[in-house]
Design a protein around this motif. Structure first.
Motif: not given
Length: 840
Positions: A778-806
């Motif tokens: 975020g500070h560097l103006g970069l899009t952050v992608v999380a790979e390996g999302v296998e359940d809704q709980a992980t998706w929600d945790l990533l949403a809380d961190t401010g991750c951009d794409l899954v």
């Protein structure tokens, strides 16, 4: 009290002499009291003694192996004595005349006694044969002539056998074939001399006045014979000199040249010893090279004060020195005594830079003559040929050195490495060494140094690197340059992998300090691969290949050093088959491109896909990318494979755009692809071909591929960004220098490695790492992608961190490109308002 050592060879020779004397007594005993065959011209023993002394003094000396053999016209007084003297007078006269000559020649007592014993036996044998033949028909002149020839032949055969026996004692070798040939051929002059003697006998028996006519004839015969003897000896010397010239010309090695020079000089001059003396740099010190009796050279450095006057004349003034036997010169006498020699010839050895030293030939064999001016001339010819051969040997040595060493760095080259490796593996196989290691080191960023500073500075960098590696390896290893920016190190007596790794790390540490080039300091790093014997291979070619595979693995990793891993070796039969069949699959288009969607965390909207290559083998079935991608990299197929994936991915994007769905696609680039000079042009060509905007293509690189060669990689990434392509760092967070290099890379996004994403639900360090990466992006103006999302709980945790794409199985599994649009339509129908939906 110590008794003097007994020379066994002298004892054997003395025993042979006694045997000859015994033979003379046995053969001559029955003839004692017998008178001459003819009383017409009585010859007393003292006349015969004078005649034998004269003929023995006019001789031809022929060298046989290491002994001097004498050929004379003594058959002439022998034939006269057979007819006009009694047997006892003949033996006594011949012994007295021969003994007088031997005394004048100063022969040793042993040689004198042996030769007199042989003369006694030969004379007795000749007389016995003649009387035996005449016993069959007394008074027959033709039979008497036949007896004279037979006696001379028998005497010659006895002399040949006796001489061969003496040679066998000293040389420890009996040439039976040569002995039989010598007996059969005989002395070529003896029949002529016997014939002349019989002519004289017949003439005297016919008329005593005719003896005066024989005087000029015999004088001419003797003079002609001596001229023939001189020419024969000169001819033999020329033949030996020619053979010597050819021999040294065929010997490129300096040691071989010296060995032949000393050996042939000994033979040509019939000498006992020969040596070469080279003047050293230190005052009074000379290097001596001698040829031993075994044929091996020996070297020593000596300070011999007695050599001073000889070296001054020969080396400094370029002259030759002849020191004859019995010299009265004090310096020459002292020098001979210091060398335990009787006589010598010393001539200069000349090279391209002047006089190198001296050739010494000591002690002529036999007692019949000493060295003379002719021997000096012959020695000078030998030395001249030796100088040329030594000069050529130096040239060949230089050429051989150049053939085995790198011209730029002076390090051993690939040829010498292979020779050394073959010897090391032979010692390992024989149990004389616990093991060996081959290391190949490839410099990182060398091409950029050449491009930026020029090839001269690049060459200087290679010289510095070669010296640093040599210093770091020390005497424990052989450092070589294979070519380009590639070096190899051979370490022997390596007991285990840890020892090899320690040496490898020491070599890499030697490159850490900047190298000053053209007024600036240049950073240089390297990648090192290690292969061990006998663990990884026992053949030189196989071990080098495994080290090469290891260095490729090192360049693809972030550690910089890799030991060969047999589990990923391309020599595995399955991988070898895959390499061949993969080439066919790439060129014929049998590989498929699947895509896995990427969605916004907040809305669930699919905005892009990642392209994934798939290969279904006709016999093996599905082959995973983790198996065939390394095969493609090592077999040179990664370029065509990357082009195939890019082409099909952009074709799919173009088809989706034509259908009204605007998505971008991400394609992975390997380390080898980033080093391909045609990569940027190929990407531009494919974008233009399919009419896809450059910002719809994201190119993913790993931290390892960037760290393998940072300067080159960053340059290529800037060119790709200038095209308008988006850039992504895959597997972010696994490298040891992520943060330091991230700010230098012209990238647009980072992908969090799935190893951190899958552990989010457990909490702990993974949560902190993911939050840190998201905040950094975020500070560097970069899009952050999380790979390996296998359940809704992980998706929600990533949403809380401010991750951009899954991206992951919770959203969708990889699918064929033509299945993506139906999947999107089905997803919109079943869950149009949900931010995320498990894949169908």
């Amino acid at each position: 009290m110590n008794r003097p050592a007994v020379d066994r060879r002298s004892v054997v020779v003395l025993a042979q002499g006694l045997a000859l004397l015994l033979m003379a007594v046995v053969l001559g005993g029955p003839l004692v009291g017998t008178g001459p065959l003819s009383d017409l011209v009585p010859l007393p023993w003292w006349v015969l003694a004078v005649a034998f002394a004269v003929t023995e003094a006019c001789v031809l000396h022929v060298q046989t192996a290491r002994e001097a053999r004498t050929v004379s016209v003594s058959e002439l007084p022998l034939v006269l004595g057979l007819f006009f003297a009694g047997p006892v007078d003949l033996v006594v006269g011949r012994l007295v005349g021969s003994a007088a000559v031997f005394a004048w020649q100063r022969r040793s007592p042993l040689k004198t006694g042996w030769n007199l014993a042989l003369i006694s036996a030969q004379t007795a044998l000749t007389t016995a044969v003649l009387h035996l033949v005449l016993h069959a028909a007394p008074g027959s002149a033709p039979l008497a002539w036949l007896g004279a020839f037979a006696g001379a032949f028998a005497a010659h055969a006895l002399g040949s056998v006796a001489l061969a026996a003496v040679i066998a004692v000293y040389e420890r070798d009996l040439d039976l074939r040569g002995l039989l040939r010598d007996i059969a051929v005989g002395d070529p002059t003896a029949p002529v001399v016997v014939t002349v003697g019989l002519v004289v006998v017949t003439s005297l028996q016919a008329s005593l006045v005719s003896a005066w006519l024989l005087v000029p004839a015999l004088t001419g015969l003797v003079l002609g014979y001596r001229a023939y003897a001189t020419l024969t000896e000169r001819h033999l010397g020329l033949e030996r000199l020619l053979r010597f010239t050819q021999a040294v010309s065929d010997s490129p090695e300096t040691d071989q040249v010296l060995s032949r020079v000393l050996g042939e000089a000994r033979e040509l001059l019939h000498a006992d010893r020969a040596e070469a003396v080279f003047v050293g740099n230190r005052e009074g010190v000379t290097a001596h090279v001698r040829l031993g009796t075994s044929g091996r050279l020996s070297r020593s450095e000596e300070t011999v004060q007695a050599d001073a006057w000889v070296l001054d004349l020969v080396v400094h003034e370029g002259g030759s020195v002849l020191v004859q036997r019995g010299t009265r010169d004090a310096d020459q006498r002292d020098w001979l005594d210091a060398r335990a020699a009787r006589e010598a010839v010393v001539v200069p050895l000349r090279g391209s830079t002047g006089v190198l030293g001296a050739l010494l030939v000591l002690d002529r064999l036999g007692d019949v003559r000493t060295f003379d001016a002719g021997d000096v001339a012959l020695a000078e010819s030998v030395a001249a040929q030796a100088g040329v051969a030594l000069q050529n040997g130096e040239l060949v040595d230089q050429l051989r050195h150049d053939a085995l060493h790198d011209a730029l760095t002076g390090l051993p080259n690939r040829t010498q490495l292979q020779r050394g490796l073959a010897g090391a593996l032979e010692r390992v196989a024989g149990g004389r060494s616990p093991g060996a290691a081959v290391m190949i080191l490839d410099l990182n960023g060398f091409k950029e140094v050449n491009d930026a500073l020029g090839h001269q500075q690049g060459d200087q960098l290679l010289v510095v690197v070669g010296q640093r590696l040599t210093d770091a390896a020390g005497s424990a290893a052989l450092v070589t340059r294979l070519g380009g920016d590639e070096f190899a190190v051979l370490a022997e007596d390596v007991a285990d992998e840890d020892a090899a790794v320690r040496l490898g790390r020491r070599l890499l540490r030697a490159l850490e300090h900047p190298v000053p080039l053209d007024g600036m300091e240049v950073e240089v790093t390297g990648s090192l691969g290690i292969a061990l014997a006998p663990a990884h291979a026992t053949e030189p070619a196989a071990l080098l290949k495994r080290a090469d595979l290891a260095v490729h693995d090192a360049k693809a990793s972030t550690r910089g050093l890799r030991v060969f891993d047999p589990t990923v070796a391309t020599e595995d039969p399955r991988r070898l088959a895959l390499a061949t069949e993969l080439r066919t699959a790439v060129h014929e288009g049998h590989l498929e491109v699947h895509v896995q969607p990427q969605a916004e965390v907040a809305t669930g909207r699919v905005v892009s896909v990642e392209a994934l290559v798939r290969w279904t083998h006709p016999q093996l079935g599905r082959v995973g990318p983790d198996e065939f991608i390394p095969v493609a990299e090592r077999s040179g197929l990664i370029g065509p494979l990357t082009t195939l994936v890019l082409d099909r991915s952009l074709a799919a994007v173009a088809a989706w755009r034509a259908a009204g769905t605007d998505l971008s696609v991400a394609v992975n680039l390997s380390t080898r692809s980033l080093h391909d000079t045609d990569l940027v042009d190929e990407v531009q060509r494919l974008l233009r071909r399919h009419g896809v905007p450059a910002d719809r293509l994201t190119l993913e690189v790993t931290e390892g591929s960037v760290m393998a060669d940072p300067a080159r990689t960053i340059s290529v990434l800037h060119r790709l960004r200038d095209l308008g392509c988006l850039l992504s760092v895959d597997d972010f967070g696994t490298g040891y220098s992520s943060l330091s290099y991230l700010k230098k890379l012209p990238v647009h996004e980072v992908k969090i490695d799935q190893s951190f994403v899958t552990g989010l639900r457990r909490g702990g360090e993974d949560v902190a790492i993911v939050r840190a990466i998201v905040d950094l992006g975020g500070h560097l103006g970069l899009t952050v992608v999380a790979e390996g999302v296998e359940d809704q709980a992980t998706w929600d945790l990533l949403a809380d961190t401010g991750c951009d794409l899954v991206q992951g199985w919770h959203l969708a599994r990889p699918m064929a490109t033509d299945a993506l649009l139906p999947w999107l339509q089905q997803r919109e129908r079943t869950a149009p308002h949900r931010p995320a939906l498990r894949a169908l």
